[in-house]
Structures are given as structure tokens and as C-alpha cells.
Write an enzyme that holds these catalytic residues in place. Structure first.
Site, PDB file in Angstrom:
ATOM      1  N   CYS A 189     -35.780  39.934  38.918  1.00 45.54           N
ATOM      2  CA  CYS A 189     -37.121  40.052  38.326  1.00 45.54           C
ATOM      3  C   CYS A 189     -37.582  38.742  37.693  1.00 45.54           C
ATOM      4  O   CYS A 189     -38.500  38.739  36.871  1.00 45.54           O
ATOM      5  CB  CYS A 189     -37.166  41.163  37.276  1.00 45.54           C
ATOM      6  SG  CYS A 189     -36.429  42.693  37.818  1.00 45.54           S
ATOM      7  N   GLY A 190     -36.937  37.644  38.022  1.00 50.84           N
ATOM      8  CA  GLY A 190     -37.374  36.360  37.506  1.00 50.84           C
ATOM      9  C   GLY A 190     -37.065  36.116  36.054  1.00 50.84           C
ATOM     10  O   GLY A 190     -37.495  35.135  35.470  1.00 50.84           O
TER      11      GLY A 190
END
Length: 269
Positions: free
Chosen positions: A107-108
Site C-alpha cells: 500500500c505504499g
């Protein structure tokens, strides 16, 4: 055939300063080897119940299949301890693939350690379900009270798939991962949507348990026990609400607390 998921065993019990003979219920431990497209794939030690669900859920959580109809044939040889599976497409059966660690971004937000197949199959939750603390406690109590095998043996883990107010399916196994795989297999076999469902679990929320929940696709995991720090980090990244220590009318919320809400009456006070 496997006779039973429990067996009776004569034991010696010590209590109140005395030794005496007694008969006890012992949970059965059963090895099941999956033969996938004529290749030995994995051996699981499990409780011999809902074996087809277990195999389907395990293969899905390992990224071998995504849907039940990707399995062309599935035969359980209970006497021999084998599950013979044929899929509609060729799949990688190399154990190196399924055990090699992969470092990737989730999810970064950060970098966590996953297996290669975990990186492929773990889902970021889009669930919009909310629960009150009272509903969390009620679901946990209902799951615990419904587990007759645990009451008889004390030797199994329990997992349940729930709505906000009722249990859809409850599964038991000596392996905590197996109990979750049985839930997953049940959902795939019965085409049950899981986005706004809840997993209620008897054991510790480890990173592997959290990943199992993410693969199933739920947004809330309820446990009577504790989470690990890596599980909490993964829950944060995968948008999963992790709730632990649900016992004695209390609970702790460790990630995404926006899904645990007070009821409307309390909010107006």
C-alpha cells in the site's frame, strides 16, 4: 476412513492432592498430503473434518487458485491421508516458489516481509462494516460457546465467519491456520461475499493469521488473544481492523479503530 475427530484415552489425573484414573477426550491429529496435478505439493497436520474445505482454502491462500471452479477434480482419500487435486490450468508447484521470501511495498506505506505468494494474494480491505464493542464481545462469546470440541479437549483453535450480529460458519482445527483455511474454502465453495464480514478467532493474531484474513478479504479480525507487532503493522497497511483481548467484557483495538463504534444511543449522550 477417519473414525472421529476425537478419541477417548485413559489418563491419570492429579487433583486436590490425589491421583486417580479417568478417561479423557483427546483431539485427533491427522496428516493430509496434497497431490497437485500429480505432484506432491504439501502435507498438512490437521483435524480430520471439512477436509475438502481445508484443501480448497489452503490452495487459494497459497495463490494456486482464485475460484472454486479452477479445480477440475478433487478427491479425498481419507484412509490413505491424501487429497488428489487437478486444476484447470498449469500452476507452479515448486516448493522454492512457495517458501522464498519477498520484500515488497504494501500500500505504499512501508516495506514488510512477505512470501512471494503472500504478495500476490493479500488484499487491501475495502470493507465498510462497523461493529460496536458489545457486538464484538457477543460474537466472541457465541463462537466460544459453540465449540464443543474445544470444550471436550481444550486442544483446538476456532474460527468463525460472521456478520455484525450472527455466525455464518464456525470451523475447528488443531492448526490455527487450518481453521482459517476451512473458512476460506467454505466461502469459495458457497460463493459467499466476504467484503463486509468479520473473522472471529480464538488464537493469537500473528502476521500469518493477519495475512490469512487479508487473503480471505475481511475487514475486521476479532481475537480473544494478543496480536504481534508485525501483525499490527500489516493490519495498518492492509486496512484491517485488529481487535484483541476480547474477554471479560473488555477489548483492545490495535488498528483502524474507525470500524469500532459506539451505538447510536451512547453517541447522543
Amino acid at each position: 476412513m477417519v473414525d472421529s475427530i476425537t478419541v477417548k484415552k485413559g489418563i491419570i489425573r492429579f487433583e486436590d492432592g490425589e491421583l486417580f484414573d479417568e478417561e479423557d477426550q483427546i483431539v485427533t491429529e491427522y496428516p493430509l498430503t496434497i497431490i497437485l496435478n500429480n505432484n506432491e505439493f504439501a502435507t498438512m497436520v490437521c483435524t480430520p473434518s471439512e477436509l475438502e474445505e481445508l484443501v480448497i482454502g489452503f490452495l487459494a491462500s497459497e495463490g494456486v487458485i482464485r475460484f472454486r471452479d479452477e479445480i477440475k477434480n478433487l478427491h479425498i482419500d481419507e484412509g490413505g491421508g491424501y487429497a488428489y487435486v487437478e486444476t484447470t490450468r498449469d500452476v507452479i508447484t515448486s516448493q522454492e516458489y512457495y517458501t522464498k521470501r519477498f520484500i515488497g511495498s504494501c500500500c505504499g506505506k512501508g516495506r514488510q516481509f512477505y512470501f512471494v505468494n503472500d504478495a500476490k494474494t493479500a488484499k487491501t480491505s475495502t470493507s465498510t462494516i462497523t461493529l460496536t464493542p458489545e457486538e464484538c464481545i457477543t460474537l466472541m462469546n457465541e463462537m466460544q460457546n459453540s465449540s464443543l470440541v474445544f470444550k471436550d479437549t481444550g486442544g483446538v483453535h476456532n474460527a468463525a465467519l460472521c456478520t455484525s450480529n450472527e455466525i455464518i460458519v464456525n470451523r475447528t482445527d488443531i492448526g490455527r491456520h487450518n481453521a482459517l483455511d476451512k473458512i476460506y474454502g467454505y466461502c469459495l465453495s458457497n460463493k459467499i461475499p466476504v467484503r463486509n464480514k468479520v473473522i472471529v478467532f480464538s488464537g493469537r493474531i500473528s502476521s500469518e493469521v493477519l495475512l490469512k484474513a487479508a487473503k480471505i478479504g475481511v475487514g475486521i479480525v476479532l481475537s480473544k488473544s494478543a496480536p504481534t507487532d508485525l501483525a499490527i503493522k500489516m493490519a495498518d497497511e492492509l486496512n484491517i481492523t485488529a481487535v484483541g483481548f476480547i474477554r471479560g467484557g473488555k477489548l483492545n483495538v490495535y488498528s483502524h479503530p474507525e470500524r469500532i463504534v459506539q451505538n447510536s444511543f451512547e453517541q447522543t449522550l
